[in-house]
Design a protein around this motif. Sequence first.
Motif, PDB file in Angstrom:
ATOM      1  N   TYR A 448       0.858  -1.181   0.000  1.00 56.11           N
ATOM      2  CA  TYR A 448       0.000   0.000   0.000  1.00 56.11           C
ATOM      3  C   TYR A 448       0.896   1.234   0.000  1.00 56.11           C
ATOM      4  O   TYR A 448       2.061   1.191   0.425  1.00 56.11           O
ATOM      5  CB  TYR A 448      -0.909   0.034   1.233  1.00 56.11           C
ATOM      6  N   VAL A 449       0.328   2.334  -0.459  1.00 57.84           N
ATOM      7  CA  VAL A 449       1.011   3.622  -0.395  1.00 57.84           C
ATOM      8  C   VAL A 449       0.123   4.576   0.391  1.00 57.84           C
ATOM      9  O   VAL A 449      -1.017   4.851  -0.015  1.00 57.84           O
ATOM     10  CB  VAL A 449       1.305   4.189  -1.802  1.00 57.84           C
ATOM     11  N   LEU A 450       0.629   5.030   1.540  1.00 55.58           N
ATOM     12  CA  LEU A 450      -0.081   6.003   2.363  1.00 55.58           C
ATOM     13  C   LEU A 450       0.390   7.397   1.975  1.00 55.58           C
ATOM     14  O   LEU A 450       1.587   7.676   1.976  1.00 55.58           O
ATOM     15  CB  LEU A 450       0.187   5.749   3.847  1.00 55.58           C
ATOM     16  N   GLU A 451      -0.557   8.269   1.642  1.00 59.65           N
ATOM     17  CA  GLU A 451      -0.243   9.642   1.265  1.00 59.65           C
ATOM     18  C   GLU A 451      -0.800  10.583   2.324  1.00 59.65           C
ATOM     19  O   GLU A 451      -1.890  10.361   2.855  1.00 59.65           O
ATOM     20  CB  GLU A 451      -0.848   9.988  -0.101  1.00 59.65           C
ATOM     21  N   TYR A 452      -0.039  11.629   2.633  1.00 59.37           N
ATOM     22  CA  TYR A 452      -0.527  12.633   3.578  1.00 59.37           C
ATOM     23  C   TYR A 452       0.047  13.995   3.204  1.00 59.37           C
ATOM     24  O   TYR A 452       1.114  14.100   2.611  1.00 59.37           O
ATOM     25  CB  TYR A 452      -0.140  12.266   5.016  1.00 59.37           C
ATOM     26  N   ARG A 453      -0.690  15.030   3.554  1.00 54.71           N
ATOM     27  CA  ARG A 453      -0.233  16.389   3.306  1.00 54.71           C
ATOM     28  C   ARG A 453      -0.893  17.338   4.294  1.00 54.71           C
ATOM     29  O   ARG A 453      -1.971  17.052   4.835  1.00 54.71           O
ATOM     30  CB  ARG A 453      -0.554  16.823   1.868  1.00 54.71           C
ATOM     31  N   LYS A 454      -0.224  18.444   4.527  1.00 55.21           N
ATOM     32  CA  LYS A 454      -0.740  19.451   5.454  1.00 55.21           C
ATOM     33  C   LYS A 454      -1.728  20.362   4.738  1.00 55.21           C
ATOM     34  O   LYS A 454      -1.541  20.725   3.574  1.00 55.21           O
ATOM     35  CB  LYS A 454       0.411  20.278   6.036  1.00 55.21           C
ATOM     36  N   ILE A 455      -2.793  20.742   5.450  1.00 50.85           N
ATOM     37  CA  ILE A 455      -3.786  21.664   4.917  1.00 50.85           C
ATOM     38  C   ILE A 455      -3.603  22.999   5.637  1.00 50.85           C
ATOM     39  O   ILE A 455      -3.761  23.080   6.860  1.00 50.85           O
ATOM     40  CB  ILE A 455      -5.211  21.132   5.133  1.00 50.85           C
ATOM     41  N   ASN A 456      -3.255  24.034   4.901  1.00 49.60           N
ATOM     42  CA  ASN A 456      -3.056  25.349   5.498  1.00 49.60           C
ATOM     43  C   ASN A 456      -4.388  25.972   5.899  1.00 49.60           C
ATOM     44  O   ASN A 456      -5.467  25.530   5.490  1.00 49.60           O
ATOM     45  CB  ASN A 456      -2.314  26.274   4.526  1.00 49.60           C
ATOM     46  N   LYS A 457      -4.318  27.046   6.698  1.00 45.80           N
ATOM     47  CA  LYS A 457      -5.535  27.711   7.163  1.00 45.80           C
ATOM     48  C   LYS A 457      -6.338  28.294   6.018  1.00 45.80           C
ATOM     49  O   LYS A 457      -7.561  28.366   6.082  1.00 45.80           O
ATOM     50  CB  LYS A 457      -5.174  28.808   8.174  1.00 45.80           C
ATOM     51  N   ASP A 458      -5.652  28.744   4.960  1.00 47.17           N
ATOM     52  CA  ASP A 458      -6.365  29.273   3.799  1.00 47.17           C
ATOM     53  C   ASP A 458      -6.747  28.158   2.827  1.00 47.17           C
ATOM     54  O   ASP A 458      -7.075  28.414   1.670  1.00 47.17           O
ATOM     55  CB  ASP A 458      -5.516  30.326   3.073  1.00 47.17           C
TER      56      ASP A 458
END
Length: 729
Positions: A448-458
């Motif tokens: 499996y490939v787990l993807e993640y990223r940060k979501i900024n306030k805007d």
Amino acid sequence: MSESGEISEFGYIMELLAKGKVTIKNIERELICPACKELFTHPLILPCQHSICHKCVKELLLTLDDSFNDVGSDNSNQSSPRLRLPSPSMDKIDRINRPGWKRNSLTPRTTTFPCPGCEHNVDLGERGINGLFRNFTLETIVERYRQAARAATAIMCDLCKPPPQESTKSCMDCSASYCNECFKIYHPWGTVKAQHEYVGPTTNFRPKILMCPEHETERINMYCELCRRPVCHLCKLGGNHSNHRVTTMSSAYKTLKEKLSKDIDYLIGKEGQVKSQISELNLLMKETECNGERAKEEAITHFEKLFEILEERKSSVLRAIDASKKLRLDKFQTQVEEYQGLLENNGLVGYAQEVLKETDQSCFVQTAKQLHLRIHKATESLKSFRPAAQTSFEDYVVNTSKQTELLGELSFFSSGIDVPEINEEQSKVYNNALINWHHPEKDKADSYVLEYRKINKDEEMMPWNEIEVCGTSKVVSDLEENCHYAFRVRAYKGSICSPCSRELILHTPPAPVFSFLFDEKCGYNNEHLLLNLKRDRVESRAGFNVLLAAERIQVGYYTSLDYIIGDIGITKGKHFWAFRVEPYSYLVKVGVASSDKLQEWLHSPRDAVSPRYEQDSGHDSGSEDACFDSSQPFTLVTVGMKKFFIPKSPTSSNEPENRILPMPTSIGIFLDYDKGRVSFYDMEHMKCLYERQVDCSHTMYPAFALMGSGGIQLEEPITAKYLDYHEDM
């Protein structure tokens, strides 16, 4: 690696060396310290059963000690929350080796560091390095390796006068090497020294008896099955292993020796099978190489077909545009020629003016009729000017947005692989993020490939980070504090992948997680409270004492709260911790308190304080209104009966309208020591429920109080669940 696995590793090497099945130079990689990458020097066995050089343990602890002292309070992620006594640098090694500090004292020191072998956190406990065993077996093997590496290099006699002679034997009792003459001189017949144990020439002198690191005068003679380590009889009688199940050393030796012998015989007997498997692996590698090249060729073929289609469509579109352009230009050219003729009509006008001078009517009519038609046509052209063609090519704009999107999602895809689904109940974020998912085709997916990223306030989307995972769960670290992160996962089978799962949004805590346990000595009342062995759970006993207190309530007395605090104090920085209050709890108070306030609480007479008249008790008596101070040396909120009570604050303008909220599944506390502010969070949604100022002029401790039936469970760090110490014995 389990203990039996670790012992098997060294025992296996020893047996093979003794039987001559393996040459010494084939085991070099097993004799390299994971920290310094050199041959082991006085190796110590860590609690995780990996070995590390004695000097490397010291260097790791000194590095951590310096980093804690050098980092300022602004960098809360690396600042030490523990209290530390100032020590001169020249005493560092002595301070690390010296026992005497206790974790629940007011001045604990850090003895936790990541194991270089498995990267799991290792806690050396109260005795530090002195509590670790030397790995004499590994030390002996290293010495054999050194001798084999030196080959012809001889070990010289330690007692000869210069020039020394080559030694022929070494005395294990004297820890020295001798030539034949010196050995006779220093070990004469008929003396005690003649009974000493001697071996071939060596520089490795190990003690004949393994001594207990906690009781230095006692020899090891038992084995603790719970802790999986050798102990002495004092450890069993009154030490840390008094309630543990132990067995005799001879029994443990016999059990392990039988297992090791069977394993070694099995491995040696499978030598042919291992060789065939190696040959099979080599064939698989060649097959993989060929299949990979074939897959590349197929992919290139597919892309070339796409290129051919694009080139064909490109030529067709360009031909259509060129044809339309030529047609329009021809129309414009014809119109230009017509209007060019209007310019030439200047002679026509002059000619018409001359015709008007004709006085003979019949002659005039004869000439003017045709002339009038020509003049009228020119006049009408000027009145109704209209371009013969359009200059815009809007009808020939190629719309590639849909194709661009499809090409951007181009991947190895098969509808035969189902989409994995993230389990929201089992996925959470604390000191790290734990993501769990399930997949209907779990047995058919290779990875499996787990993807993640940060979501900024805007709501600006950052690039996705990818992690390849073999199982159906993953711990993600190095996440920024107080941020929203999106997670999704997709399955792979060979080169075929599934679509991505639905995204899961998690909110990280506002500060680094503060690790502590309940203090069993400061504030712990074992008559009313029950503390588990791990010291991460405490329960209040609603028994006979509470019934007696309830009887005294009729005559104006009130039962008191039983306080218990964390075993580590906070002196700087930002910290966050979380816990669960059991739903059946009657009254539980949680928050922070300073060391001076704790002295007052813990030394006040029992049954003399009413919870009704304590600040922030949660009882709607109005006491909070009467004596509220915006900055006190403690802040506690009340939880109980499945409710979360928010104290009144007449000086606060941000007071919530609803003071009684449903009890969160997990409660988080955020302490900003430098700004003197404490906040209480609903961990499930990472939502701040209540905050206020607190006086942080002294050391602050996590504080808890219970009355009646109740229980508090500290939130377990996520990585702690993944310390995989298998119990083979």
